[in-house]
Scaffold this active site. Structure first.
Site, mmCIF file in Angstrom:
data_model
loop_
_atom_site.group_PDB
_atom_site.id
_atom_site.type_symbol
_atom_site.label_atom_id
_atom_site.label_comp_id
_atom_site.label_asym_id
_atom_site.label_seq_id
_atom_site.Cartn_x
_atom_site.Cartn_y
_atom_site.Cartn_z
ATOM 1 N N GLN A 64 2.226 -5.898 -3.201
ATOM 2 C CA GLN A 64 2.545 -5.949 -1.764
ATOM 3 C C GLN A 64 3.863 -5.194 -1.505
ATOM 4 O O GLN A 64 4.194 -4.300 -2.263
ATOM 5 C CB GLN A 64 2.600 -7.394 -1.250
ATOM 6 C CG GLN A 64 1.247 -8.099 -1.233
ATOM 7 C CD GLN A 64 0.887 -8.763 -2.551
ATOM 8 O OE1 GLN A 64 1.730 -9.363 -3.204
ATOM 9 N NE2 GLN A 64 -0.340 -8.652 -2.964
ATOM 10 N N ASP A 82 0.816 -1.224 0.000
ATOM 11 C CA ASP A 82 0.000 0.000 0.000
ATOM 12 C C ASP A 82 0.844 1.266 0.000
ATOM 13 O O ASP A 82 0.453 2.285 0.553
ATOM 14 C CB ASP A 82 -0.957 0.033 1.211
ATOM 15 C CG ASP A 82 -1.808 -1.214 1.277
ATOM 16 O OD1 ASP A 82 -2.301 -1.629 0.227
ATOM 17 O OD2 ASP A 82 -1.968 -1.776 2.371
ATOM 18 N N LYS A 131 2.039 2.254 -4.997
ATOM 19 C CA LYS A 131 2.732 1.766 -6.198
ATOM 20 C C LYS A 131 1.895 2.012 -7.446
ATOM 21 O O LYS A 131 2.432 2.334 -8.503
ATOM 22 C CB LYS A 131 3.040 0.264 -6.069
ATOM 23 C CG LYS A 131 4.033 -0.066 -4.981
ATOM 24 C CD LYS A 131 4.302 -1.549 -4.888
ATOM 25 C CE LYS A 131 3.109 -2.367 -4.456
ATOM 26 N NZ LYS A 131 2.650 -2.106 -3.087
ATOM 27 N N GLY A 175 -4.218 -4.576 -4.517
ATOM 28 C CA GLY A 175 -5.216 -3.583 -4.909
ATOM 29 C C GLY A 175 -4.479 -2.310 -5.261
ATOM 30 O O GLY A 175 -4.049 -1.586 -4.383
ATOM 31 N N HIS A 176 -4.271 -2.088 -6.556
ATOM 32 C CA HIS A 176 -3.518 -0.910 -6.980
ATOM 33 C C HIS A 176 -4.475 0.191 -7.427
ATOM 34 O O HIS A 176 -5.208 0.026 -8.395
ATOM 35 C CB HIS A 176 -2.532 -1.289 -8.094
ATOM 36 C CG HIS A 176 -1.442 -2.185 -7.600
ATOM 37 N ND1 HIS A 176 -0.574 -2.863 -8.398
ATOM 38 C CD2 HIS A 176 -1.084 -2.495 -6.329
ATOM 39 C CE1 HIS A 176 0.271 -3.565 -7.652
ATOM 40 N NE2 HIS A 176 -0.026 -3.358 -6.396
HETATM 41 P P1 IMP Z 1 -2.421 -12.795 1.767
HETATM 42 O O1 IMP Z 1 -1.493 -12.240 0.752
HETATM 43 O O2 IMP Z 1 -3.860 -12.589 1.426
HETATM 44 O O3 IMP Z 1 -2.100 -14.204 2.123
HETATM 45 O O4 IMP Z 1 -2.202 -11.957 3.134
HETATM 46 C C1 IMP Z 1 -0.999 -12.008 3.861
HETATM 47 C C2 IMP Z 1 -0.650 -10.651 4.436
HETATM 48 O O5 IMP Z 1 -0.306 -9.773 3.387
HETATM 49 C C3 IMP Z 1 -1.781 -9.974 5.209
HETATM 50 O O6 IMP Z 1 -1.221 -9.206 6.260
HETATM 51 C C4 IMP Z 1 -2.389 -9.049 4.173
HETATM 52 O O7 IMP Z 1 -3.054 -7.950 4.764
HETATM 53 C C5 IMP Z 1 -1.133 -8.620 3.445
HETATM 54 N N1 IMP Z 1 -1.379 -8.204 2.060
HETATM 55 C C6 IMP Z 1 -1.645 -8.989 0.994
HETATM 56 N N2 IMP Z 1 -1.802 -8.255 -0.112
HETATM 57 C C7 IMP Z 1 -1.613 -6.975 0.257
HETATM 58 C C8 IMP Z 1 -1.608 -5.738 -0.461
HETATM 59 O O8 IMP Z 1 -1.796 -5.671 -1.672
HETATM 60 N N3 IMP Z 1 -1.366 -4.630 0.282
HETATM 61 C C9 IMP Z 1 -1.114 -4.672 1.607
HETATM 62 N N4 IMP Z 1 -1.105 -5.797 2.317
HETATM 63 C C10 IMP Z 1 -1.343 -6.939 1.645
#
Ligand code: IMP
Length: 423
Positions: free
Chosen positions: A223, A13, A16, A40-41
């Site tokens: 991420q 977040d 990007k 989520g971009h």
């Molecule tokens: P997962 O990727 O859904 O398995 O989540 C694992 C961790 O990564 C959690 O803390 C999510 O909140 C975090 N996470 C996954 N995708 C994003 C993103 O695009 N932005 C911020 N945090 C993310």
């Protein structure tokens, strides 16, 4: 612009989407290389706001090729929904989007397992996006995954799917969860596969050819570094290599062909989900950052945890990604503050350290050592030249770049394309 990898230097977040969008103007190809629709971009173009989950942000520019690389995990239904949504808003998704035939699929049993595992963890839950990302990557590594190429052979797809659904239902029964219907999934995904066929390609060969032909390729990391499966705050991480190295493994472009790495970081820090966050602010100042910065997850809508800039974390990111240039986003969110803090080291069990402990419980015990800066207390939103920024803002930005150890190249002062300062 050369071949550039763009990564998040914090916990995701970082903004990007906005920086990718700004850089895309000079790119021919934009490529996602890891993660899935957990990302989520957010991109604002004029008065329109788009949130992209799987499709590279380059789709918003006419004439750019967008590639979902082999390292991404693709939920076919989510992908089709995203295509339909973009098309309904007048964005062309025809001939400008390709999906690697080697990418792994995210299927409904991955989402079910994600939920079951999170529930079982109780207090130690990761706070995942529940998009099935972890279980999909687990299947990939366990060599039991289904891939995009399997969508092209319906019989093989159904046979593998049947086995996976049977296996998952046994687990579901053990934990008292609702079981899945093989037939319903099979019908839905075979129908989806018909619509997806036109996008499926051998993107590895194609990307290498485009690179050899001198095309400008932008790799869009999802991420952030501290959510990387190897370098992040394990186990509170996502399941892919979010760092620059992931761009090679996730696309087939060799390391020596990468010219530049750009790291994106917010002028403060946020995190969604559970896990250590040494500079987190649980007081009014944290609430102020959340409200001013509109810090709510683009995928799940969850409120983001907010805190001061953590230079220990970003220095580590510059090291593991080989970041050449930094883009600092959301500078304007700090405009009203009289004092701003930056974490320059951690205090762990009485000792000052600038390392990130491997043990997550030790990381949870880290207390930030702060350096305090005077705020500039004036709006930066209309400023377009670095030298026109208030002196205190320039000092702050230069200092966080210097502490992180890379060159400051871009400063963002708002969500729109125009609200960007190039150095
Ligand atoms: P997962 O990727 O859904 O398995 O989540 C694992 C961790 O990564 C959690 O803390 C999510 O909140 C975090 N996470 C996954 N995708 C994003 C993103 O695009 N932005 C911020 N945090 C993310």
């Amino acid at each position: 612009m050369a071949t550039t990898v763009l990564v998040g230097a914090q916990w995701g977040d970082e903004g990007k989407g906005k920086i990718i969008d700004v850089l895309t103007e000079q790119a021919d190809v934009v490529v996602r290389y890891q993660g899935g629709n957990n990302a989520g971009h957010t991109v604002e173009v004029g008065n329109e706001k788009y949130i992209l989950h799987l499709i590279p942000s380059g789709i918003l520019y006419p004439g750019k090729l967008n590639v979902i690389g082999n390292g991404v995990v693709v939920d076919p239904i989510a992908l089709l929904e995203e295509i339909d949504h973009l098309q309904s808003r007048g964005i062309t998704v025809n001939g400008n989007l390709l999906v690697s035939n080697r990418a792994h699929l995210v299927l409904p049993y991955h989402r079910l397992l994600d939920s079951i595992r999170e529930e079982q963890k109780g207090k130690r839950k990761i706070g995942t996006t529940k998009r099935g990302i972890g279980p999909a990557y687990a299947d990939k590594v366990a060599r039991t995954g289904l891939r995009v190429v399997d969508l092209l052979s319906p019989d093989k797809f159904s046979e593998k799917l049947r086995r996976k659904v049977r296996e998952t239902n046994e687990i579901a029964r053990t934990f008292g969860a609702k079981t899945l219907s093989f037939k319903a999934i099979n019908d839905e995904y075979l129908a989806a596969s018909k619509r997806l066929q036109r996008y499926i390609a051998d993107t590895i060969k194609l990307l290498n050819r485009l690179e050899h032909d001198g095309k400008q390729i932008l790799f869009e990391g999802a991420q952030g570094t501290h959510l990387d499966i190897d370098f992040g705050t394990y186990p509170f991480v996502t399941s892919s290599n979010t760092t620059a190295g992931g761009a090679c493994a996730g696309t087939g472009i060799p390391p020596h062909r990468i010219d530049k790495v750009v790291g994106v970081m917010k002028a403060y820090t946020t995190r969604v989900g559970e896990g250590p966050f040494p500079t987190e602010l649980l007081d009014d100042q944290g609430t102020m950052l959340r409200e001013t910065g509109r810090e709510f997850g683009a995928t799940t809508g969850r409120p983001r945890r907010c805190g001061w800039f953590d230079a220990v974390a970003t220095r580590y990111s510059v090291m593991v990604n080989g970041i050449d240039e930094l883009a600092v986003t959301k500078t304007d969110v700090l405009d009203s503050l009289s004092k701003i803090k930056v974490c320059v080291a951690y205090r762990l069990d009485g000792k000052v350290t600038d390392s990130i402990p491997a043990d997550v419980d030790a990381m949870l015990r880290c207390v930030p050592v702060y350096q305090e800066f005077d705020g500039w207390q004036t709006s930066t939103k209309e400023i377009r030249e670095f030298d026109d920024l208030p002196k205190r803002a320039r000092n702050y930005l230069k200092k966080i770049a210097q502490l992180s150890g890379a060159k400051l190249a871009i400063v963002s002062v708002g969500a729109r394309r125009a609200e960007t300062i190039f150095l």
